[in-house]
Write an enzyme that holds these catalytic residues in place. Structure first.
Site, PDB file in Angstrom:
ATOM      1  N   THR A 146       0.713  -1.297  -0.148  1.00  0.00           N
ATOM      2  CA  THR A 146      -0.025   0.073   0.090  1.00  0.00           C
ATOM      3  C   THR A 146       0.717   1.089   0.038  1.00  0.00           C
ATOM      4  O   THR A 146       1.846   1.496   0.874  1.00  0.00           O
ATOM      5  CB  THR A 146      -1.011  -0.040   1.347  1.00  0.00           C
ATOM      6  N   GLU A 147       0.541   2.120  -0.912  1.00  0.00           N
ATOM      7  CA  GLU A 147       1.217   3.304  -1.082  1.00  0.00           C
ATOM      8  C   GLU A 147       2.697   3.115  -1.156  1.00  0.00           C
ATOM      9  O   GLU A 147       3.307   4.154  -0.569  1.00  0.00           O
ATOM     10  CB  GLU A 147       0.690   4.376   0.087  1.00  0.00           C
ATOM     11  N   LEU A 148       3.562   2.189  -1.479  1.00  0.00           N
ATOM     12  CA  LEU A 148       4.851   1.804  -1.518  1.00  0.00           C
ATOM     13  C   LEU A 148       5.418   1.950  -0.121  1.00  0.00           C
ATOM     14  O   LEU A 148       6.465   2.577   0.253  1.00  0.00           O
ATOM     15  CB  LEU A 148       5.776   2.795  -2.502  1.00  0.00           C
TER      16      LEU A 148
END
Lengths: 413, 398
Positions: A146-148
């Site tokens: 998620t979101e790097l």
């Protein structure tokens, strides 16, 4: 040396909350989510981005034999496809059928579980992997959190789960002058036995990977397209496909990793900015100039562990905001209270074995709920405001806290 | 500068804003000659006021008094018969004519660079002074007739306002909300209007106060309204909200602080909502009592129907109190850490109050984050905006 080009697009839609009221709490089976708004937003983005962009991509992969792209589709996005956009799902399936498109693994609910609950984290990734297999007939081998959101442990966990690659932000402070296009690997170390056991028990893929490669986002080149493309005050405006290709070639290293939200095409950058024409002209230019656009797995296929630099990340990073840390989702009182409260219910929720209740709980884990509560730059009219469906971070918390209270009421009737 | 009340006689409103602005301008080295309709003593600026004759006239009619008691005029307008309105209107006109005549005369020998006037009663004086000295005119609007009368204006006053705006080289509005009113309902070009939000005299609350509020859990949380009891301020909406809250949490205590002609009506209404044991009407309050109320309140609600700015919101924040604001207000534009609701949506207003009372982390965040606005909106900062507006005007006309 000419670098490879690796395109990966993030596709996600959260379930936004309805204007819940205290008077509804504990009144039985209430719906937390705003069906009308979720459908409206989904259809709007489908018409402006998903459908035209997928059509273009299909055209491109069919026209140019060496052109490849990859996607990460969140589970809650796929759920919304089933509810609001079967046409969108079909268009992704057509892309999958070409065999030139790679799908990555992520947490099904686009959650922050990686930093809070390992068991839930494993569950969500497994569920996502199985869903991708079912819908697209292929097994993801590369993971994007998620979101790097990324650190050394997250990389090790991904390796133990069986992934041979992981996506991360190429943060300047961590690169220390190195080229994000180079090959990277995380430091190797053992996790505590009980954590390894949890991963073994819930492993999404059959066996652990020997090595794991880290593909770093080249944020400068990615943001040239994603954020600056239509910015008239930018020195690079208007961005020409030839010029951009020059920059890509000059960026050197092994592969230029262009990672961005899929909504860049048609939604963040509207069609009239010329973003689709720009995209359309790239593969031809790349072919002429002998540059290959490949998938993350192809990048990794040319990877040798000994050639790789170590990407040593102790403090968690992400691709969000200027800070590239967790402060988009955590840190203020309401975010921390909401996160703490929802994960505190994990055991109790799961013990009910009530699928509807568990599903609702999981939809409340989606990171966007906490992103909307961010107060970092709210008053400056920043991207948080642009992306929020609510009036304010406090409105986000009001709705969320009502959902939480209702969930508790259902657990303790 | 043609102003009112210096130093201010009342809390909130025009007097406070004029004082804050004048002090801010003095801080930046702007020389201010203040013209007031009656005598007052002040050390920090050159003040001139019209003769006793005018003064007397103003007091006799008790109409040409500043903002805070303006309602008395409104109230008397409502209670008199239609024929008499003309008479009163006539007298008011005359009073203003006298005030204008005298104040323009007594400033004849000055050499101002800019003439700046506050709210409609001074606009004619401002217009004439600016014409006489051949310098730019700035009209400052703190509250329009439409705000005060819920869009049922006295035509004479409305026209005076409009003429004042039109005569001005620049209009200063206290909020974007008010700017929109001028554009939409007075037909004034948006380019001519500069928004300078009001500043705050208050300092942010001390950390110790915030901590003590955080540690304190009350059996009877207190929800506060403070303002004149007139339609504009939304006390009726406050009662509707209170009634909603009361049904779910009967232990919540409500306080309506302030006085005004609607008091009796509001008391009746609160009884009909069954709130008689849950609500206190304080009547007129002293500034010390106001401080106490702000400090003790767990939530401050400003449900105004039309609020050009709403300084009370900043005052509540300065006392470490979470605020819920009407969207129809200027304050909602500048305060980030608060709830904003439409004044008519009293069910949602109640929901916000209940959420603030239930969620400690939320209340604490509102208390501790909101005061950043007080650091931003100081009168020094706001006066700097006014000063640069003066500079632009005098540069352009030079």
């Amino acid at each position: 040396m000419k670098p490879l080009i690796c395109l990966y697009f993030q596709v996600h839609q959260p379930y936004r909350l309805r204007d819940l009221r205290i008077t509804e709490i504990g009144q039985g089976d209430i719906d937390y989510f705003d069906r009308v708004k979720n459908e409206q937003i989904f259809r709007k983005v489908a018409e402006k981005c998903y459908l035209p962009a997928n059509k273009l991509m299909l055209d491109l992969v069919e026209t140019y034999p060496d052109f490849r792209v990859s996607y990460s589709l969140s589970g809650v996005f796929l759920d919304q496809c089933k509810e609001y956009g079967p046409d969108v799902l079909v268009s992704f399936q057509k892309l999958a059928a070409t065999g030139k498109v790679e799908f990555l693994a992520e947490t099904y609910y686009h959650s922050l579980a990686s930093i809070i609950s390992l068991e839930e984290y494993c569950f969500q990734i497994s569920k996502h992997v199985h869903t991708i297999e079912e819908l697209f007939g292929m097994t993801p081998k590369v993971f994007r959190n998620t979101e790097l959101i990324y650190n050394n442990e997250i990389a090790q966990i991904a390796r133990l789960m069986g992934f041979h690659g992981i996506i991360a932000e190429g943060a300047d402070a961590m690169l220390q002058g190195r080229n994000p296009n180079d090959l990277f690997r995380p430091p190797t170390f053992r996790l505590p036995a009980h954590r390894e056991k949890i991963i073994r028990d819930h492993r999404p893929l059959p066996k652990r990977a020997r090595n794991i490669a880290v593909l770093l986002k080249n944020y400068k080149l990615s943001d040239d397209v994603a954020f600056r493309f239509s910015d008239k005050s930018w020195v690079g405006y208007p961005l020409d496909a030839h010029t951009f290709t020059d920059w890509l070639m000059q960026s050197g290293g092994h592969s230029a990793n262009l990672f961005m939200d899929y909504e860049t095409f048609g939604e963040h950058q509207w069609e009239d900015t010329g973003i689709f024409d720009f995209l359309r002209s790239l593969p031809g230019i790349w072919e002429e100039r002998g540059i290959e656009a490949v998938t993350p797995s192809q990048v990794i296929a040319g990877w040798k562990k000994d050639d790789a630099h170590e990407y040593d990340i102790h403090n968690t990073i992400s691709w969000a905001d200027m800070e590239r840390d967790l402060s988009a989702w955590t840190g203020n009182h309401i975010q921390d209270a909401a996160l703490h409260s929802i994960y505190a219910l994990e055991e109790q929720v799961k013990a009910t074995q009530n699928p509807q209740l568990i599903e609702n709980w999981r939809k409340l884990l989606t990171s966007d709920h906490f992103y909307y509560m961010c107060t970092k730059y709210w008053s400056d009219g920043d991207v948080h405001k642009y992306f929020s469906p609510y009036d304010s971070p406090y409105e986000a918390y009001r709705r969320y806290s009502h959902a939480l209270h209702d969930l508790r009421a259902r657990l303790n009737p | 500068m043609f102003g009112w009340e210096y130093p201010p006689l009342h809390l909130g409103g025009l007097g406070v804003a004029c004082q804050g602005l004048v002090r801010g301008l003095l801080h930046h080295g702007v020389k201010v000659t203040l013209v007031l309709p009656y005598a007052s003593e002040t050390e920090d600026t050159d003040v001139r006021f019209p003769t006793d004759i005018v003064l007397q006239k103003l007091h006799v009619q008790s109409m040409l008094q500043p903002y805070s008691t303006f309602e008395s005029f409104e109230a008397s307008m409502r209670t008199v018969s239609k024929g008499n309105v003309d008479v009163y209107g006539h007298d008011l006109e005359e009073a203003i004519a006298n005030y204008t005549e005298t104040s323009v005369k007594m400033t004849e020998d000055l050499q101002p660079d800019v003439v700046h006037c506050h709210d409609w009663m001074t606009y004619e004086a401002g217009r004439r002074a600016s014409a006489h000295h051949r310098v730019p005119l700035v009209t400052h609007i703190h509250a329009t007739e439409l705000d005060r009368t819920n869009h049922a204006p006295n035509e004479y006053i409305y026209q005076r306002e409009r003429v004042g705006f039109e005569a001005a080289d620049k209009v200063i509005a206290v909020s974007n909300y008010t700017k929109n009113v001028l554009v939409q309902h007075y037909g004034i070009s948006g380019d001519k209007i500069t928004v300078v939000h009001n500043g705050s005299m208050d300092l942010p609350p001390k950390a110790a106060l915030l901590e003590s509020k955080r540690a304190c859990t009350k059996k009877h949380p207190l929800v506060l309204f403070l303002g004149r009891l007139v339609t504009q301020k939304g006390a009726v909406q406050f009662l509707q909200m209170a009634s909603n809250v009361h049904q779910l949490r009967p232990e919540v205590q409500f306080v309506i602080a302030g006085h005004g002609h609607m008091l009796e009506e509001l008391v009746d209404l609160s009884c009909s909502y069954g709130l008689q044991d849950a609500i206190i009407f304080t009547g007129k309050v002293t500034s010390e009592e106001v401080k106490q109320l702000y400090t003790q309140a767990d939530c401050f609600v400003m449900p105004s129907i039309s609020e050009p700015f709403g300084l009370v919101a900043l005052e509540a924040i300065a006392h470490g109190t979470p605020v819920i604001l009407s969207r129809q207000s200027g304050a909602a534009e500048v305060i980030s850490d608060c709830f904003v609701v439409d004044y008519w949506d009293t069910a949602k207003m109640a929901d916000c109050v209940l959420t603030v009372l239930r969620e400690q982390p939320l209340a604490h965040q509102l208390r501790s984050y909101a005061p950043s606005v007080l650091d931003r909106l100081t009168w020094q900062n706001q006066a700097a905006h006014v000063q640069s507006l003066y500079k632009n005007l005098t540069y352009c006309s030079a």
